[in-house]
Design an enzyme around this catalytic site. Structure first.
Site, PDB file in Angstrom:
ATOM      1  N   LYS A  93       0.804  -1.235   0.000  1.00 53.29           N
ATOM      2  CA  LYS A  93       0.000   0.000   0.000  1.00 53.29           C
ATOM      3  C   LYS A  93       0.832   1.279   0.000  1.00 53.29           C
ATOM      4  CE  LYS A  93      -4.065  -1.942   2.288  1.00 53.29           C
ATOM      5  NZ  LYS A  93      -5.046  -1.773   3.368  1.00 53.29           N
ATOM      6  N   ASN A 114      -4.834   1.768  -1.867  1.00 47.28           N
ATOM      7  CA  ASN A 114      -5.267   0.364  -1.935  1.00 47.28           C
ATOM      8  C   ASN A 114      -6.053   0.072  -3.208  1.00 47.28           C
ATOM      9  OD1 ASN A 114      -7.719   1.607  -1.408  1.00 47.28           O
ATOM     10  ND2 ASN A 114      -8.409   0.013  -0.017  1.00 47.28           N
ATOM     11  N   ASP A 129      -9.995   2.695   2.177  1.00 51.11           N
ATOM     12  CA  ASP A 129     -10.132   2.168   3.546  1.00 51.11           C
ATOM     13  C   ASP A 129     -10.858   3.149   4.469  1.00 51.11           C
ATOM     14  OD1 ASP A 129      -8.985  -0.336   3.157  1.00 51.11           O
ATOM     15  OD2 ASP A 129      -6.966   0.332   3.682  1.00 51.11           O
ATOM     16  N   GLY A 154      -3.676   2.300  17.084  1.00 53.87           N
ATOM     17  CA  GLY A 154      -2.910   1.821  15.935  1.00 53.87           C
ATOM     18  C   GLY A 154      -2.509   2.965  15.020  1.00 53.87           C
ATOM     19  N   GLY A 157      -0.857   1.414   8.475  1.00 51.01           N
ATOM     20  CA  GLY A 157      -1.567   1.881   7.279  1.00 51.01           C
ATOM     21  C   GLY A 157      -3.051   2.098   7.519  1.00 51.01           C
ATOM     22  N   ARG A 179       1.557   1.066  20.211  1.00 50.23           N
ATOM     23  CA  ARG A 179       2.466   0.283  21.057  1.00 50.23           C
ATOM     24  C   ARG A 179       3.830   0.962  21.158  1.00 50.23           C
ATOM     25  NH1 ARG A 179       4.021  -5.514  18.709  1.00 50.23           N
ATOM     26  NH2 ARG A 179       4.491  -4.155  16.945  1.00 50.23           N
ATOM     27  N   GLY A 270     -14.728  -5.912  11.685  1.00 48.76           N
ATOM     28  CA  GLY A 270     -14.340  -5.176  10.486  1.00 48.76           C
ATOM     29  C   GLY A 270     -14.822  -5.749   9.166  1.00 48.76           C
TER      30      GLY A 270
HETATM   31  P1  NDP Z   1       0.281  -2.402   9.888  1.00 50.45           P
HETATM   32  O1  NDP Z   1       1.244  -3.516   9.919  1.00 50.45           O
HETATM   33  O2  NDP Z   1       0.519  -1.243   8.985  1.00 50.45           O
HETATM   34  O3  NDP Z   1       0.100  -1.802  11.395  1.00 50.45           O
HETATM   35  C1  NDP Z   1      -0.037  -2.674  12.508  1.00 50.45           C
HETATM   36  C2  NDP Z   1      -0.421  -1.887  13.753  1.00 50.45           C
HETATM   37  O4  NDP Z   1      -0.673  -2.818  14.811  1.00 50.45           O
HETATM   38  C3  NDP Z   1       0.660  -0.944  14.260  1.00 50.45           C
HETATM   39  O5  NDP Z   1       0.041   0.149  14.906  1.00 50.45           O
HETATM   40  C4  NDP Z   1       1.394  -1.848  15.283  1.00 50.45           C
HETATM   41  O6  NDP Z   1       2.102  -1.111  16.270  1.00 50.45           O
HETATM   42  C5  NDP Z   1       0.215  -2.543  15.915  1.00 50.45           C
HETATM   43  N1  NDP Z   1       0.554  -3.805  16.552  1.00 50.45           N
HETATM   44  C6  NDP Z   1       1.037  -4.917  15.967  1.00 50.45           C
HETATM   45  N2  NDP Z   1       1.185  -5.900  16.871  1.00 50.45           N
HETATM   46  C7  NDP Z   1       0.789  -5.380  18.073  1.00 50.45           C
HETATM   47  C8  NDP Z   1       0.708  -5.898  19.395  1.00 50.45           C
HETATM   48  N3  NDP Z   1       1.081  -7.155  19.669  1.00 50.45           N
HETATM   49  N4  NDP Z   1       0.256  -5.101  20.374  1.00 50.45           N
HETATM   50  C9  NDP Z   1      -0.134  -3.824  20.118  1.00 50.45           C
HETATM   51  N5  NDP Z   1      -0.078  -3.271  18.885  1.00 50.45           N
HETATM   52  C10 NDP Z   1       0.387  -4.046  17.870  1.00 50.45           C
HETATM   53  O7  NDP Z   1      -1.133  -3.085   9.577  1.00 50.45           O
HETATM   54  P2  NDP Z   1      -2.455  -2.384   8.977  1.00 50.45           P
HETATM   55  O8  NDP Z   1      -2.559  -1.012   9.514  1.00 50.45           O
HETATM   56  O9  NDP Z   1      -2.520  -2.610   7.521  1.00 50.45           O
HETATM   57  O10 NDP Z   1      -3.605  -3.310   9.642  1.00 50.45           O
HETATM   58  C11 NDP Z   1      -3.934  -3.182  11.011  1.00 50.45           C
HETATM   59  C12 NDP Z   1      -5.142  -4.071  11.321  1.00 50.45           C
HETATM   60  O11 NDP Z   1      -6.283  -3.630  10.589  1.00 50.45           O
HETATM   61  C13 NDP Z   1      -4.903  -5.543  10.950  1.00 50.45           C
HETATM   62  O12 NDP Z   1      -5.496  -6.338  11.940  1.00 50.45           O
HETATM   63  C14 NDP Z   1      -5.668  -5.691   9.640  1.00 50.45           C
HETATM   64  O13 NDP Z   1      -6.137  -7.005   9.480  1.00 50.45           O
HETATM   65  C15 NDP Z   1      -6.827  -4.710   9.853  1.00 50.45           C
HETATM   66  N6  NDP Z   1      -7.358  -4.198   8.570  1.00 50.45           N
HETATM   67  C16 NDP Z   1      -8.666  -4.446   8.272  1.00 50.45           C
HETATM   68  C17 NDP Z   1      -9.200  -3.962   7.094  1.00 50.45           C
HETATM   69  C18 NDP Z   1     -10.640  -4.260   6.788  1.00 50.45           C
HETATM   70  O14 NDP Z   1     -11.054  -4.038   5.643  1.00 50.45           O
HETATM   71  N7  NDP Z   1     -11.437  -4.701   7.754  1.00 50.45           N
HETATM   72  C19 NDP Z   1      -8.420  -3.177   6.121  1.00 50.45           C
HETATM   73  C20 NDP Z   1      -7.043  -2.951   6.550  1.00 50.45           C
HETATM   74  C21 NDP Z   1      -6.547  -3.468   7.738  1.00 50.45           C
HETATM   75  P3  NDP Z   1       3.668  -0.738  16.095  1.00 50.45           P
HETATM   76  O15 NDP Z   1       3.724   0.514  15.253  1.00 50.45           O
HETATM   77  O16 NDP Z   1       4.131  -0.538  17.482  1.00 50.45           O
HETATM   78  O17 NDP Z   1       4.332  -1.910  15.408  1.00 50.45           O
END
Ligand code: NDP
Length: 305
Positions: A93, A114, A129, A154, A157, A179, A270
């Site tokens: 993305k 996207n 999104d 969060g 992306g 986090r 979601g």
């Molecule tokens: P990214 O990898 O870009 O971001 C991940 C985020 O999750 C970051 O803020 C990261 O924090 C945090 N994170 C990861 N692991 C942990 C943990 N163990 N504890 C706390 N925070 C954590 O992913 P996306 O932004 O693309 O996706 C995020 C979520 O949204 C996913 O679950 C994805 O499936 C969902 N999603 C759903 C969509 C839908 O259409 N329903 C569309 C797009 C995404 P850090 O910066 O500290 O690593």
């Protein structure tokens, strides 16, 4: 050729190099991509559209497994072979910003795309999104992004898309928790430039933040995808008139949903965000005001459309 044939196929760069299939093609690119529900969703919608307009019998949507180092070549080939529309998912993305001819201002503000739409000069990028999350919240939880202060968890992306959508709607105030600080700081810096007057309050989960008791809470972290995941912070301070939207749809009920529901907070997963971001992409590709969302949701749920 039946649209259903391609739902479970996954193509590669090699397949794309020799691609000569007739018809109007749409595709999702990702890595991994095998489990993407997008082909099922979009082909169900195309099948529905074809019932009243036979030209949609020519349209098909499929998936390509493309590692990030092959993205530039893949997008060049897709354009050459006139794929009308492309969806991008993890990990493309942000990387794809380099390879589009131009993009929608909202997508530029989010810093991620996207959805690509074929134009003579190259692909035009969108981010659907934000629309997906706003529409899913409005239709499932019956609140707008303006009704309550927003607590967004969060800063990846999906968090970026939600933050820009909230700010573009002039939300009351936006708390953003993460986090770790790297992505949080970068996001806050970007959105403060774009929305200098907005109330934006960043926090780290570990910092025991003072948050509004009554809020629209959005989970855009990946916490909750795994059964062993734990709450990223204490959520017991949210009052029952808060509402909670979790971007995760598999599992359909996450640890955060369970915890907040037990406090009387209305919560939703979601799945409809996936449906509405896809519906908006299909509207862009077809030029239609409406596409068969019901068929898309039913296909995403694994039912018959
Ligand atoms: P990214 O990898 O870009 O971001 C991940 C985020 O999750 C970051 O803020 C990261 O924090 C945090 N994170 C990861 N692991 C942990 C943990 N163990 N504890 C706390 N925070 C954590 O992913 P996306 O932004 O693309 O996706 C995020 C979520 O949204 C996913 O679950 C994805 O499936 C969902 N999603 C759903 C969509 C839908 O259409 N329903 C569309 C797009 C995404 P850090 O910066 O500290 O690593």
């Amino acid at each position: 050729m039946s649209v259903k044939l391609v739902n479970d196929e996954t193509f590669t760069l090699e397949d794309l190099r020799s691609w000569d299939r007739p018809g109007i093609w749409l595709a999702v690119l990702g890595h991994p991509i095998k489990h993407s529900l997008s082909p099922h969703m979009h082909n169900a919608a195309l099948e529905e559209l074809a019932k009243s307009d036979a030209s949609y019998e020519q349209w098909q949507y499929t998936r390509f497994d493309i590692p990030v180092e092959n993205l530039e070549e893949a997008l060049g080939l897709l354009h050459e072979k006139r794929f009308r529309g492309v969806n991008l998912t993890i990990p493309h993305k942000v990387e794809a910003l380099k390879y589009v001819a131009d993009m929608d201002p909202d997508a530029a503000a989010i810093g991620a795309i996207n959805t690509l739409f074929w134009k003579d000069s190259g692909y035009y990028g969108y981010n659907t999104d934000g629309y997906g999350v706003e529409t899913a919240i409005a239709r499932n939880l019956n609140v707008s992004l303006l009704d309550k202060p927003v607590v967004l968890l969060g800063a990846g992306g999906a968090g970026r898309a939600a933050a820009v959508q909230c700010l573009s709607r002039d939300c009351q105030a936006l708390w953003i928790g993460n986090r770790s600080s790297a992505r949080l700081d970068a996001l806050v810096q970007d959105i403060r430039k774009l929305y200098p007057k907005a109330e934006i309050y960043p926090f780290l989960f570990e910092s025991d933040p003072q948050l509004p008791e009554s809020a629209l809470i959005i989970n855009a972290t990946s916490t909750g995808l795994k059964a062993e995941d734990r709450l990223p912070m204490d959520m017991s301070g949210f009052a029952p008139d808060s509402v909670f939207f979790d971007m995760i749809y598999n599992p359909p009920e996450t640890i955060m949903m369970r915890a907040l529901k037990a406090q009387g907070v209305a919560a939703c997963n979601g799945l409809d965000m996936l449906v509405y971001q896809g519906a908006r992409a299909l509207e862009i590709w077809t030029g239609r005001d409406q596409v068969p969302e019901k068929a898309m949701r039913s296909a995403a749920l694994g039912g018959k459309s």
